[in-house]
Design a protein around this motif. Structure first.
Motif, PDB file in Angstrom:
ATOM      1  N   ALA A  54      18.857  13.474  58.687  1.00  0.00           N
ATOM      2  CA  ALA A  54      18.341  14.413  59.631  1.00  0.00           C
ATOM      3  C   ALA A  54      18.699  16.105  58.968  1.00  0.00           C
ATOM      4  O   ALA A  54      17.995  17.335  59.274  1.00  0.00           O
ATOM      5  CB  ALA A  54      19.144  14.698  61.099  1.00  0.00           C
ATOM      6  N   ALA A  56      16.394  17.108  56.600  1.00  0.00           N
ATOM      7  CA  ALA A  56      14.900  18.050  57.656  1.00  0.00           C
ATOM      8  C   ALA A  56      15.004  19.135  57.475  1.00  0.00           C
ATOM      9  O   ALA A  56      14.129  19.932  57.428  1.00  0.00           O
ATOM     10  CB  ALA A  56      14.293  16.959  57.991  1.00  0.00           C
ATOM     11  N   PHE A  57      16.818  19.626  57.961  1.00  0.00           N
ATOM     12  CA  PHE A  57      16.619  20.842  58.360  1.00  0.00           C
ATOM     13  C   PHE A  57      16.473  21.981  57.498  1.00  0.00           C
ATOM     14  O   PHE A  57      15.968  23.127  57.454  1.00  0.00           O
ATOM     15  CB  PHE A  57      18.198  20.898  58.947  1.00  0.00           C
ATOM     16  N   ASP A 105      14.189  23.450  56.059  1.00  0.00           N
ATOM     17  CA  ASP A 105      12.921  24.960  56.909  1.00  0.00           C
ATOM     18  C   ASP A 105      13.689  25.715  56.780  1.00  0.00           C
ATOM     19  O   ASP A 105      13.541  26.845  57.004  1.00  0.00           O
ATOM     20  CB  ASP A 105      12.699  24.455  58.136  1.00  0.00           C
ATOM     21  N   TRP A 120       9.498  22.284  73.079  1.00  0.00           N
ATOM     22  CA  TRP A 120      10.108  21.344  72.355  1.00  0.00           C
ATOM     23  C   TRP A 120       8.739  20.670  72.379  1.00  0.00           C
ATOM     24  O   TRP A 120       9.119  19.738  73.621  1.00  0.00           O
ATOM     25  CB  TRP A 120      11.527  21.195  72.054  1.00  0.00           C
ATOM     26  N   ASP A 175       8.705  17.092  71.218  1.00  0.00           N
ATOM     27  CA  ASP A 175       9.257  15.812  71.375  1.00  0.00           C
ATOM     28  C   ASP A 175       9.964  15.504  73.663  1.00  0.00           C
ATOM     29  O   ASP A 175       9.506  14.501  73.545  1.00  0.00           O
ATOM     30  CB  ASP A 175      10.999  15.383  70.466  1.00  0.00           C
ATOM     31  N   ASP A 216      17.343  24.362  66.391  1.00  0.00           N
ATOM     32  CA  ASP A 216      16.735  23.780  65.045  1.00  0.00           C
ATOM     33  C   ASP A 216      17.138  22.599  64.743  1.00  0.00           C
ATOM     34  O   ASP A 216      16.791  21.368  64.666  1.00  0.00           O
ATOM     35  CB  ASP A 216      16.575  24.561  63.725  1.00  0.00           C
ATOM     36  N   LEU A 217      18.640  23.004  65.114  1.00  0.00           N
ATOM     37  CA  LEU A 217      19.642  21.526  64.352  1.00  0.00           C
ATOM     38  C   LEU A 217      19.025  20.253  64.969  1.00  0.00           C
ATOM     39  O   LEU A 217      19.554  19.508  65.207  1.00  0.00           O
ATOM     40  CB  LEU A 217      21.259  21.597  63.657  1.00  0.00           C
ATOM     41  N   LYS A 265      17.805  20.186  67.368  1.00  0.00           N
ATOM     42  CA  LYS A 265      16.257  19.513  67.156  1.00  0.00           C
ATOM     43  C   LYS A 265      15.909  18.206  66.348  1.00  0.00           C
ATOM     44  O   LYS A 265      15.502  16.901  66.736  1.00  0.00           O
ATOM     45  CB  LYS A 265      15.233  20.234  67.946  1.00  0.00           C
ATOM     46  N   SER A 266      16.800  18.618  65.353  1.00  0.00           N
ATOM     47  CA  SER A 266      16.728  17.206  63.894  1.00  0.00           C
ATOM     48  C   SER A 266      17.481  16.384  64.405  1.00  0.00           C
ATOM     49  O   SER A 266      16.752  14.932  64.045  1.00  0.00           O
ATOM     50  CB  SER A 266      16.935  18.432  62.506  1.00  0.00           C
ATOM     51  N   GLY A 326      16.174  14.307  67.772  1.00  0.00           N
ATOM     52  CA  GLY A 326      14.488  14.776  67.673  1.00  0.00           C
ATOM     53  C   GLY A 326      13.733  12.686  67.219  1.00  0.00           C
ATOM     54  O   GLY A 326      14.847  12.328  67.393  1.00  0.00           O
ATOM     55  N   SER A 335      15.262  11.045  64.175  1.00  0.00           N
ATOM     56  CA  SER A 335      16.417  10.579  64.548  1.00  0.00           C
ATOM     57  C   SER A 335      17.060   9.644  65.099  1.00  0.00           C
ATOM     58  O   SER A 335      17.850   8.785  64.982  1.00  0.00           O
ATOM     59  CB  SER A 335      17.336  11.896  64.500  1.00  0.00           C
TER      60      SER A 335
END
Length: 436
Positions: A62, A65-66, A69, A129, A131, A336-337, A339-340, A343, A346
């Protein structure tokens, strides 16, 4: 609250430490951050698992991926013990300089943490969001207080009925289709196999008893006008039918009160896992304990039935969430983190790595296809799970053992259902009133 193999007690019991400390305390001063920095290091507190390596691997993915971005941002992950989280998180609410940006917290902690002023309102971010649109309603409720969202659900856990397939075959029995059949089946098994509890039940097993109350149309409490205000419903006629149905399982014809009245959820699951019970109400998070016991290879799982055939008794939706502290100076990055970490990707990995049920209905359905044993729990969630009253008062009620005391009084014969439920309602209303 947390529902993994490392913790086999009822969910809210795990939250007692945190909520009992914070539930009736005055809110902290407003520590809301005045800036939103777009770079720097984010501090994250997650719960330490018994076997933490699989979780660390999911978290690392995760973070990777964060970082794609947000190349100018870093994350400092700390895994904290669950048992001491109450004091640590409370201190963080009062000391923004040393506080993390994100925390993992038990879903029964939400109302208390919101009252303490520690969690940030993320309603707008959650609603925007993509998701989130697939979030299970019960999971969303666990991050919602007063109509506002204070985080993202991380995983969910529910209970279903474990039963010994070999015993059922020997006695020519089928999994019960109603709660009445459950009682009849339990008593028949104990009569034919007196060395076994027909259904292991516990007077201190709050979350094993609640489905009986909910299935009979009762509830623990009802909303009472104002935001976050509740009044006890445990003494309603419908709730009393559920209490009577559950406590009827305590006796020499199934699970003797002298042995079972003091048992909690862990005890009942262990009785089944060790081969001392033909049935037990256990969670998806208890499956490994059963696999490690004498019942391995000799059990099945079905949803706990309701009052009528074809119905599924509502189950308590436990689990954990990820939330943002008000004091975070990195709101955009932290969201944002979050969400990662919480999400769909994860949660899918957490399920594969640790068996934690996803909070997204579509991800959960896919998980059930990969691992059929999950299907009864997924069906239970889909039928409509329940949650505890969203108020800090629940901590007082839970830590004071109001409901276990009620069940134990009835099971032991010290009080009848009317008297025991009336006494419990009085204590609950006192707690609701004090919580303001």
């Amino acid at each position: 609250m947390k529902l993994s193999a490392r913790i086999a007690v009822p969910v809210a019991a795990l939250a007692v430490a945190g909520l009992a400390v914070t539930g009736c305390a005055p809110s902290t001063s407003d520590n809301s951050a005045k800036t939103d920095e777009k770079s720097g290091t984010l501090r994250v507190w997650l719960f330490q698992e018994v076997n933490n390596k699989p979780k660390e691997e999911v978290v690392s993915a995760a973070l990777a991926a964060f970082k794609k971005d947000h190349p100018d941002a870093k994350a400092d992950i700390t895994y904290i013990p669950v048992d001491t989280r109450a004091q640590k998180i409370k201190a963080a609410f009062n000391d923004p300089k040393s506080a993390p940006d994100l925390i993992e917290y038990g879903n029964t902690d939400t109302a208390g943490y919101v009252k303490d002023g520690g969690l940030a309102d993320l309603t707008k971010e959650f609603e925007a969001w993509p998701d989130a649109k697939d979030t299970d309603p019960a999971a969303k409720q666990s991050v919602t207080v007063g109509g506002k969202v204070y985080g993202a659900p991380l995983f969910v856990g529910v209970r279903a009925l474990y039963y010994r397939t070999d015993v059922f075959k020997e006695l020519d029995l089928k999994p019960p289709a109603t709660l009445d059949e459950l009682t009849e089946t339990a008593k028949k098994i104990h009569k034919e196999r007196p060395e076994l509890y027909g259904l292991a039940v516990g007077g201190a097993y709050t979350y094993g008893a609640m489905p009986f109350i909910w299935a009979n149309g009762g509830d623990i409490a009802n909303r009472a006008g104002g935001e976050g205000a509740y009044t006890a419903a445990i003494d309603s006629d419908a709730a009393k039918r559920g209490i009577a149905a559950y406590t009827a399982l305590f006796g020499d014809d199934n699970c003797p009160a002298a042995k079972c009245a003091q048992m909690g959820g862990n005890d009942t699951v262990q009785a089944f896992a060790s081969g001392k019970a033909a049935m037990a109400i256990g969670g998806d998070f208890n499956r490994q304990a059963v696999e490690d016991g004498a019942a391995k290879g000799k059990y099945g799982i079905v949803p706990l039935p309701g009052v009528k055939a074809g119905q599924i008794a509502p189950a308590f939706a436990g689990g954990n969430n990820i939330g943002l502290l008000k004091s975070s100076k990195h709101r955009t990055l932290a969201v944002d983190l979050m969400k990662s970490l919480a999400g769909k990707a994860s949660q899918n990995k957490l399920f594969d790595a640790m068996g934690f049920l996803p909070t997204y209905t579509d991800v959960r359905e896919d998980a059930a296809k990969r691992r059929p044993y999950v299907a009864p729990f997924v069906k239970t969630l889909a039928a409509g799970a329940k949650f505890v009253p969203a108020t800090p008062a629940w901590a007082t009620i839970d830590s004071s053992l109001v409901l276990p005391t009620m069940f134990q009084e009835v099971a032991s014969g010290r009080k009848d259902v009317d008297a025991a439920s009336a006494a419990a309602a009085k204590k609950m209303n006192a707690a609701f009133s004090s919580a303001g």
